[in-house]
Enzyme design. Structure first.
Site, PDB file in Angstrom:
ATOM      1  N   LEU A 502       0.890  -1.314   0.002  1.00 31.90           N
ATOM      2  CA  LEU A 502       0.118  -0.066   0.114  1.00 31.90           C
ATOM      3  C   LEU A 502       0.791   1.336   0.043  1.00 31.90           C
ATOM      4  CD1 LEU A 502      -2.737  -1.044   2.728  1.00 31.90           C
ATOM      5  CD2 LEU A 502      -3.129  -0.995   0.089  1.00 31.90           C
ATOM      6  N   GLY A 503       1.999   0.999   0.629  1.00 31.46           N
ATOM      7  CA  GLY A 503       2.831   2.479   0.712  1.00 31.46           C
ATOM      8  C   GLY A 503       4.192   2.054   1.516  1.00 31.46           C
ATOM      9  N   PHE A 507       9.644   4.502   8.015  1.00 35.23           N
ATOM     10  CA  PHE A 507       9.621   3.411   8.939  1.00 35.23           C
ATOM     11  C   PHE A 507       9.247   1.881   8.650  1.00 35.23           C
ATOM     12  CE2 PHE A 507       8.246   7.543  10.972  1.00 35.23           C
ATOM     13  CZ  PHE A 507       9.392   7.692  11.400  1.00 35.23           C
ATOM     14  N   GLY A 508       9.169   1.682   7.295  1.00 33.78           N
ATOM     15  CA  GLY A 508       8.825   0.569   7.017  1.00 33.78           C
ATOM     16  C   GLY A 508       7.658   0.682   5.900  1.00 33.78           C
ATOM     17  N   SER A 509       7.348  -0.769   5.358  1.00 26.01           N
ATOM     18  CA  SER A 509       6.316  -0.501   4.280  1.00 26.01           C
ATOM     19  C   SER A 509       5.042  -1.274   4.825  1.00 26.01           C
ATOM     20  CB  SER A 509       6.871  -1.530   3.189  1.00 26.01           C
ATOM     21  OG  SER A 509       8.138  -1.146   2.604  1.00 26.01           O
ATOM     22  N   VAL A 510       3.981  -0.859   4.103  1.00 24.85           N
ATOM     23  CA  VAL A 510       2.793  -1.300   4.335  1.00 24.85           C
ATOM     24  C   VAL A 510       2.041  -2.064   3.567  1.00 24.85           C
ATOM     25  CG1 VAL A 510       0.241  -0.402   5.276  1.00 24.85           C
ATOM     26  CG2 VAL A 510       2.432   1.056   5.725  1.00 24.85           C
ATOM     27  N   LYS A 524       1.849  -3.211   8.774  1.00 25.47           N
ATOM     28  CA  LYS A 524       3.028  -2.375   8.629  1.00 25.47           C
ATOM     29  C   LYS A 524       4.325  -2.983   9.247  1.00 25.47           C
ATOM     30  CE  LYS A 524       4.621   2.380   9.673  1.00 25.47           C
ATOM     31  NZ  LYS A 524       4.223   3.173   8.480  1.00 25.47           N
ATOM     32  N   ASP A 619       5.511  13.321  12.749  1.00 26.39           N
ATOM     33  CA  ASP A 619       5.552  13.154  11.514  1.00 26.39           C
ATOM     34  C   ASP A 619       4.300  13.366  10.651  1.00 26.39           C
ATOM     35  OD1 ASP A 619       6.849  12.687   9.046  1.00 26.39           O
ATOM     36  OD2 ASP A 619       6.885  10.535   9.286  1.00 26.39           O
TER      37      ASP A 619
END
Ligand code: NAG
Ligand code: NAG
Ligand code: NAG
Ligand code: NAG
Ligand code: NAG
Ligand code: NAG
Ligand code: NAG
Ligand code: NAG
Ligand code: NAG
Ligand code: NAG
Ligand code: NAG
Length: 810
Positions: A502-503, A507-510, A524, A619
């Protein structure tokens, strides 16, 4: 002379003027002056030459009194800028008049031909003494040799007009200051005034009762008053400060003469600069001070309590009621509160009956100037107060303080506010008990009806509270119960081996996933986390307990070896980022955007103020705002700062692009507070308004960093030029103005100048007014000299915000 004939060409007006002057017609409809032998009475008025202002008798609101005043002739809302007999009204205009007396003074005579007001000007026996109403709104008296011997600008009431002045006459010691009206229907002098500092320094102050200063403009630095943004160069006002042998004063002019504006100290003690908005035919505030209404000294009067967070900003202390309900209805509270039951002022022991008692008020801003007693204990302090009939309250903290007489400037504070104390307020014992003996049956009846209503309300509130508490407990259990711990294998299955991304972010991917019960989730996969498992679990359960409609709900987690994953509710609307920038359409109309803005603000306010410990998001950017299918906005990724820990700011500052949303504190190394979120929120607002990325704008070909240009436009009042061009102006101007001003306040350089998210919510809800913001300096710096900031940023990844590259944000 006759200004009613304005539509004619200037030539014919000129000819007519010549004709009328040569005929010397006395009784023509509107003239701009009063000469000896003439008068203004009944509904007669005089009108200034260009037709800007009108003078005559008026009655404010529903009042029965008549006053001589000056108001704008050009606008449909009667707005009085000056009152002659403000403290000496006339009750019947039948044969009252304003005229030039034999000795050349301007006087108002009542029906019995008794003077009730006089200009007290230098006597002038010349029969050509004349009072003229000028197009600035100034009423002047000129003597036979055409010398001005008196003018209304020397005696302002509550309004400081462009071209007028406030100051002090060094020779006579007389001040030109403005004083509030008592209330909107009574122009007699109220307790609040704007004046040159009586201490002699070159600044303006707001005063209560001529003594308590509750706001100051800051010293004149040669160009502007340091605390008044409105006096800086970039505004439509030109302030000048003059200090010569005779006088010291400030005056201001408007650079654009079509701009109708005035500066008023209003009945609730606020100083406001208003301007007339032609498009809505309404007055609009561009500047208000003090920003927090509770900073107005004694705003709520004697025994009134100011509560900045309440819808009704003033309330009476327990055992008190408003002294004048009528004034309170006008939102003018300085008449304050009176006791329902007067004090017995007796010792319990000496009379045998009931004496006075104290009600405890916690978290109060204590009144100034207590008497300090040296007694040993709280009990002794109470006794000392009880023994003095004039003592009305005491407080015991690092010593005993007592107050006598009226208590003023009380404010309800909240946990974490500085200066909070516990005040013990003296009341008659009967105010504590439910039963009251009163001979006044009617009053008793009303009281019991009110009491009954309050009682029922209390029961209701109690029930609701109990119900909600039970619900909350149930929910809390659910939370603990429903926070699912997944194995890594589970999540591989749920996400089909992390196939649908998804994105991604710093901090990491979803990834998208589907649980067994076919609910959709977002998974996530955190990267760069160095936290131990135990701490991770603690943080995760804290995050799961945070529930708000505008916050993305955490449903589960996984911790296995070094792997850390979080499972969130799935938001089918996608991210604000994609809706706003990538679809290239105006899917989100203004109403929707406003709701989104309000939603984000509420979510953040909840994080900052309502959670057990304040959570700073750190953020905030469009990528981290998700929308559900109804376009309800939810803030995602909160709590990352705690999860990532010490490395967070490193991750953040090395992340490309987020820099555009980073508050100056990140760069300067100052401590980080929740105001960094406010800053990022402000930056994001500009994008929501314009529908474009802040960094990809350019005006007339030259590249500029959009927010600095936008902030200038806000300060200039040119709000519509900021709006998404796709809307073709279809937006509520008031909402747009609020949003743009809030945005500009949010991105102020100093965090103290930025509002809290709670205040932002109140402004967006229309509960709080928002004044004209000053221009943030750092932004200008950013456009003028980016190299400096770039040097400050150790990151080599930092990209020039002016660089119009596609991947400016991750
Ligand atoms: C002025 O007052 C007179 C009578 O007192 C009335 O006839 C007339 O209509 C009034 N004019 C205006 C413009 O109100
Ligand atoms: C005003 O005075 C006139 C005459 O003096 C009288 O006829 C009229 O009733 C008065 N009006 C009011 C409202 O008292
Ligand atoms: C006019 O003013 C005088 C002095 O204030 C007062 O005594 C008198 O009653 C007033 N007359 C009227 C008709 O109000
Ligand atoms: C008033 O003015 C006229 C000329 O307009 C003059 O003739 C007359 O003497 C003046 N009266 C006084 C008392 O000054
Ligand atoms: C007008 O006032 C000025 C200044 O006070 C004075 O010098 C002058 O003589 C006055 N003229 C008349 C006609 O009174
Ligand atoms: C009186 O002075 C005003 C301004 O000070 C000027 O506009 C006007 O023309 C003068 N009138 C005469 C008759 O001198
Ligand atoms: C207001 O000021 C006056 C004079 O300075 C003083 O006598 C009066 O007590 C003050 N009022 C209050 C409520 O403090
Ligand atoms: C502001 O006013 C001062 C004095 O009135 C004048 O000298 C100056 O030129 C004005 N500034 C602008 C920008 O109009
Ligand atoms: C205000 O609006 C009116 C018509 O609504 C127009 O005639 C006038 O010129 C406008 N004034 C300004 C200053 O824009
Ligand atoms: C009383 O004590 C407070 C602090 O507790 C102090 O600020 C104040 O100056 C004292 N007042 C007097 C009159 O000593
Ligand atoms: C209350 O009692 C104390 C002694 O307990 C005494 O000093 C004081 O004067 C009494 N006050 C009144 C108002 O009776």
């Amino acid at each position: 002379m006759d200004t009613e004939i304005r539509p004619c060409s200037s030539l014919s007006v000129f000819l007519l003027f010549l004709l009328l002057s040569s005929l010397n017609i006395q009784h023509c409809g509107a003239t701009d002056s009063i000469s000896l032998g003439q008068s203004v009475s009944g509904n007669q008025t005089i009108v200034s030459k260009e037709g800007n202002f009108e003078l005559g008798f008026f009655t404010p609101g529903n009042s029965r009194n008549y006053y001589i005043g000056i108001w704008y002739k050009t606008i449909p809302v009667r707005t009085v800028i000056w009152v002659a007999n403000r403290a000496t009204p006339i009750s019947n205009t039948s044969s009252a008049e304003l005229k030039i007396s034999e000795d050349g003074k301007l006087v108002i005579l009542n029906s019995s031909k008794i003077p009730v007001w006089s200009s007290n000007s230098t006597p002038s026996t010349s029969n050509s003494t004349v009072a003229v109403l000028l197009d600035t709104g100034n009423l002047v008296i000129r003597n036979g040799s055409n010398t001005t011997i008196w003018q209304s600008f020397d005696h302002p009431t509550d309004t400081w007009m462009p071209g007028g002045w406030l100051g002090v006459n060094k020779i006579t010691g007389e001040y030109q200051s403005t004083t509030s009206w008592e209330n909107p229907e009574n122009p007699s002098p109220g307790p609040f005034a704007q004046s040159m500092d009586p201490d002699g320094s070159n600044q303006f102050v707001l005063l209560w009762n001529g003594s308590e200063t509750y706001w100051s403009s800051g010293l004149w630095n040669g160009q502007y008053f340091t605390a008044v943004p409105g006096t800086r160069e970039s505004t439509p006002f030109n302030f000048t400060f003059v200090d010569n042998k005779q006088r010291k004063y400030a005056t201001y002019t408007i650079l654009d003469s079509s701009f109708i504006t005035r500066c008023v100290i209003d009945s609730s003690g606020l100083l406001r600069q208003w301007y007339w908005l032609n498009s809505t035919q309404k007055w609009q505030t561009v500047f208000t001070q003090p920003l927090a209404q509770c900073d107005v000294y004694s705003l709520c009067g004697a025994f009134g309590i100011c509560d900045q967070k309440s819808l009704n900003i003033c309330r009476c202390s327990h055992g008190f009621e408003p002294a004048s309900l009528k004034e309170w209805e006008f939102n003018v509270w300085n008449s304050g509160c009176v006791r329902k039951t007067s004090l017995r002022c007796s010792n319990k022991s000496s009379t045998g009956g009931e004496g006075d008692r104290f009600v405890e008020m916690t978290n109060m801003r204590l009144p100034a100037n207590p008497q300090n007693l040296t007694v040993g204990s709280a009990k002794d302090c109470e006794r000392a107060c009880l023994n003095s009939c004039s003592c009305t309250a005491y407080a015991y903290a690092n010593g005993c303080s007592i107050w006598t007489g009226d208590l003023r400037n009380l404010q309800q504070l909240y946990d974490g506010d500085s200066g909070a104390g516990t005040l013990h307020l003296r009341l008659a014992a009967s105010d504590f008990s439910a039963s009251r003996t009163s001979h006044k049956f009617v009053i008793d009846l009303t009281l019991s009806v009110i009491g009954g209503t309050i009682g029922i309300l209390c029961v209701l509130v109690g029930l609701i509270w109990a119900f909600q508490r039970r619900k909350r407990i149930r929910m809390a259990k659910q939370v603990e119960g429903s926070l699912i711990q997944f194995t890594y294998g589970d999540l591989q299955r749920v996400t089909k081996n992390f196939s649908e991304k998804l994105g991604g972010g710093g901090f990491g991917s979803v990834f998208k996933g589907t649980l067994i019960d076919s609910t959709e989730v977002a998974v996530k996969r955190l990267e760069g986390l160095r936290q131990g498992e135990k701490q991770f679990r603690t943080e995760v359960s804290t995050l799961a307990a945070i529930q708000h409609v505008n916050l993305v709900h955490l449903r589960g987690f996984c911790t296995e070896g070094s792997k850390r994953l979080l499972v969130y509710e799935y938001m089918s609307g996608g991210s604000l980022d994609s809706l706003l920038f990538q679809n290239k359409s105006t899917v989100l109309d203004w109403k929707t955007r406003y709701q989104i803005i309000l939603g984000i603000a509420r979510g953040l306010a909840y994080l900052h103020e309502k959670c057990r410990e304040c959570i700073i998001h750190c953020d905030i950017k469009p990528d981290n705002i998700l929308l559900d299918k109804d376009f309800c906005a939810k803030v995602a990724d909160f709590g990352m700062a705690k999860l990532i820990g010490r490395d967070f700011s490193r991750v953040l500052t090395t992340m490309r692009g987020t820099v555009g949303y980073l508050a100056p504190e990140w760069i300067s190394g100052l401590p980080i507070t929740s105001k960094v979120d406010v800053y990022s929120f402000g930056m994001m607002l500009f994008e929501l308004v314009s529908g474009k990325r802040n960094a990809s704008h350019s005006a007339d070909g030259s590249k500029i960093f959009y927010p600095s240009w936008a902030a200038t436009k806000v300060v200039e009042g040119d709000i519509f030029s900021l709006l998404d061009h796709g809307f073709k102006g279809a937006a509520d101007l008031e909402e747009l103005t609020r949003v743009c001003r809030v945005a500009c306040w949010c991105i102020q350089d100093s965090e103290a100048d930025r509002p809290t998210m709670g205040q932002v919510v109140q402004i967006l809800e229309g509960v709080l007014e928002v004044s004209m913001p000053p221009l943030p300096r750092v932004l200008q710096l950013l456009t003028e000299d980016q190299s400096q900031i770039r040097d400050d940023l150790s990151s080599t990844e930092y990209k020039d915000p002016l660089d119009q590259s596609q991947d400016f944000y991750p």
